[in-house]
Write an enzyme that holds these catalytic residues in place. Structure first.
Site, PDB file in Angstrom:
ATOM      1  N   SER A   1       0.784  -1.243   0.000  1.00 45.62           N
ATOM      2  CA  SER A   1       0.000   0.000   0.000  1.00 45.62           C
ATOM      3  C   SER A   1       0.811   1.285   0.000  1.00 45.62           C
ATOM      4  O   SER A   1       0.229   2.366  -0.126  1.00 45.62           O
ATOM      5  CB  SER A   1      -0.965   0.014   1.191  1.00 45.62           C
ATOM      6  OG  SER A   1      -2.115  -0.742   0.900  1.00 45.62           O
TER       7      SER A   1
ATOM      8  N   LYS B   1       0.293   3.840  -2.732  1.00 46.94           N
ATOM      9  CA  LYS B   1      -0.673   4.942  -2.672  1.00 46.94           C
ATOM     10  C   LYS B   1       0.008   6.303  -2.597  1.00 46.94           C
ATOM     11  O   LYS B   1      -0.594   7.317  -2.976  1.00 46.94           O
ATOM     12  CB  LYS B   1      -1.617   4.744  -1.483  1.00 46.94           C
ATOM     13  CG  LYS B   1      -2.535   3.534  -1.616  1.00 46.94           C
ATOM     14  CD  LYS B   1      -3.465   3.415  -0.411  1.00 46.94           C
ATOM     15  CE  LYS B   1      -4.474   2.271  -0.578  1.00 46.94           C
ATOM     16  NZ  LYS B   1      -3.876   0.940  -0.416  1.00 46.94           N
TER      17      LYS B   1
ATOM     18  N   SER C   1      -5.792   3.955   4.209  1.00 42.06           N
ATOM     19  CA  SER C   1      -5.377   3.002   3.177  1.00 42.06           C
ATOM     20  C   SER C   1      -6.583   2.523   2.380  1.00 42.06           C
ATOM     21  O   SER C   1      -6.826   1.325   2.228  1.00 42.06           O
ATOM     22  CB  SER C   1      -4.639   1.805   3.794  1.00 42.06           C
ATOM     23  OG  SER C   1      -3.886   1.137   2.823  1.00 42.06           O
TER      24      SER C   1
END
Length: 528
Positions: free
Chosen positions: A185, A188, A363
């Protein structure tokens, strides 16, 4: 010279004092909860006085990281002088709400809305380069403290690292910093910077209704807003109910009370199912029209079961809302609006900067995939998984970032085909901190705060990085990453990135603690 943040503080002082007094009980509890690690980090924590002054709150925020900032600054809002958005939710609403898409729901929180990401006073000062009286950390000193921690077997078979001084952009430490690994993640961060570059921090995503000429055919046109909601309390998001109100009013002004309804998802192209498949609770179908991220419960972050047809379900909800407002319609069907259709009504998302903050703090995979496609739309690429990856790379190349070895297969990091380097992650953070790029600041202000917000709210217990580390987490089976910022004991704002991978997978909790120890060490080590 008075920095902009200080000017903003002086202007906001009366309001902050009022807020400070109102939240004192919660502040006392927060201080008591984290006093032991902060004593070790800051040297000492002075008792709170009965009537705290503005100066005491300012000093407290600088010394204790986010103990004060998470309470007071969240209430007053991030300063706007550097282009940051003002806070959109009050202090009370921000307290009980946290979560994390592919990291699981945080126990003890409502999960109904994301928490705004507070900006630490010390971090904002660091961005201006006005703190850090001592010399910056040296490569040897950092190697001496980080090297043994990186050798921790709990981190797995592969590990890379980079540390950068954000005041100078100079890399202070690197271990395999140019080697590309699965970022999970932390992808991102790249998605955030690319979207803010391509579309702009103030861009809002529109959902609209149009009326085809010489007919009673209404089309609900999706613009790709992942935060569109059908709930009564829109909480600052674009509301399907408001769109129904305005559409019904426009139709009645035309003496129309019965229509056919279609919905248009043509903005996006290619497959709408993420490569991980539909049999998961991390992300819905990626479509230009959905309500509440296609969730089948009342959450707005974390994992959840999703509808198999988010666009069709959103259109059905809209049809029901029109019926409630006196506009008869049959079940909606998919159809593309023509260029000759006349506008009826429009609702818009919060600004892109707010979506970026929500994505990073919690997230949020659905927002991440939407932002990758918004980047593609703004860059003239096909709004698909492939087109989004191409567009992200193009935007980052424009910024002169190190892309060797990088691969962008999606916007969220759920796809293991994503590859990033520690050099790229720290370069992204450095670019977001650059005064020449205030439009990118949300890529920093959205980072979770250790021990306080989002996916770091339950981490760092007992560690000195509590309240001082702001970082994006990354978690897949066998993959654990952490990238963010920290202010060291000499006041230097540092960016860091730690990526690990292991086959067979390591024990997740031990690996995460190992990563947290690395970031905490940066917070407590002057290393010069």
């Amino acid at each position: 010279m008075v920095v902009p943040e200080l000017k903003a503080w002086r202007a906001a002082r009366p309001h902050v004092v009022r807020v400070a007094r109102s939240v004192r009980p919660q502040l006392v509890r927060a201080v008591e909860a984290v006093k032991p690690p902060l004593v070790r980090a800051a040297g000492a924590v002075k008792p709170l006085v009965t009537q705290p002054s503005t100066v005491q709150f300012t000093a407290g925020a600088a010394t204790l990281g986010l103990v004060v900032a998470a309470t007071v600054v969240t209430a007053a809002g991030p300063w706007d002088s550097t282009g940051q958005r003002t806070a959109e939710r009050d202090w009370a609403a921000s307290q009980g709400r946290a979560g994390g898409a592919d990291h699981g729901h945080v126990s003890g929180t409502s999960g109904k809305a994301p928490a705004p990401a507070p900006s630490a006073a010390s971090v904002l000062t660091g961005l201006g380069g006005s703190v850090g009286a001592g010399p910056s950390p040296t490569e040897k000193a950092l190697a001496d403290v980080l090297g043994p921690l990186l050798d921790n077997a709990a981190l797995g078979t592969e590990r890379t690292a980079a540390v950068v001084d954000l005041a100078t952009g100079k890399r202070l430490y690197g271990k395999g910093a140019g080697d590309a690994l699965s970022p999970a993640s932390t992808t991102k961060i790249a998605t955030a910077v690319a979207a803010l570059t391509a579309a702009g921090a103030d861009h809002r995503i529109a959902t609209r209704t149009v009326l085809e000429p010489d007919s009673e055919k209404v089309v609900l046109v999706g613009g790709g807003d992942p935060t569109l909601t059908a709930r009564k309390d829109a909480e600052g998001n674009a509301s399907l109910r408001t769109l129904a109100d305005e559409t019904a009013r426009a139709l009645k002004d035309r003496k129309t009370d019965e229509v056919t309804l279609s919905y248009d998802t043509s903005l996006y192209e290619g497959p709408d199912v993420h490569p991980i498949g539909l049999d998961n609770t991390n992300v819905a179908r990626v479509t230009a029209l959905m309500a509440d991220e296609g969730r089948l419960d009342d959450t707005s972050s974390g994992t959840a079961k999703r509808t198999e047809e988010p666009a069709a379900d959103a259109a059905k909800k809209f049809a029901g809302l029109l019926e409630d407002r006196g506009i008869k319609t049959a079940d909606p069907v998919p159809a593309k609006a023509t260029d000759r259709a006349k506008a009826l009504a429009t609702v818009k998302s919060p600004p892109l900067s707010a979506l970026v903050e929500r994505m990073l703090t919690n997230s949020d995979n659905d927002i991440a995939e939407a932002l990758a496609r918004q980047t593609a739309v703004a860059a003239g690429e096909p709004a698909s998984f492939k087109g989004g990856g191409t567009a992200v790379r193009k935007q980052l190349k424009k910024l002169g970032l190190p892309l060797k070895g990088a691969e962008f297969a999606d916007g969220s990091g759920l796809d293991r085909a994503d590859k990033l380097t520690a050099d790229l992650l720290t370069a992204l953070l450095a670019k977001a901190a650059d005064p020449a790029h205030p439009e990118l600041r949300a890529a920093l202000t959205g980072l979770p705060v250790a021990g306080f917000t989002g996916t770091l709210s339950t981490r760092y217990a007992g560690q000195p990085g509590t309240g001082l580390v702001r970082a994006k987490t990354g978690t897949l089976t066998g993959v654990h990453t952490l990238a963010g910022t920290v202010v060291d004991t000499d006041g230097h704002l540092l960016a860091f990135a730690f990526l690990t991978a292991s086959d067979p997978p390591t024990e997740p909790t031990a690996t995460q603690k190992g990563l947290d120890a690395l970031a905490s060490t940066l917070a407590t080590c002057g290393c010069n």
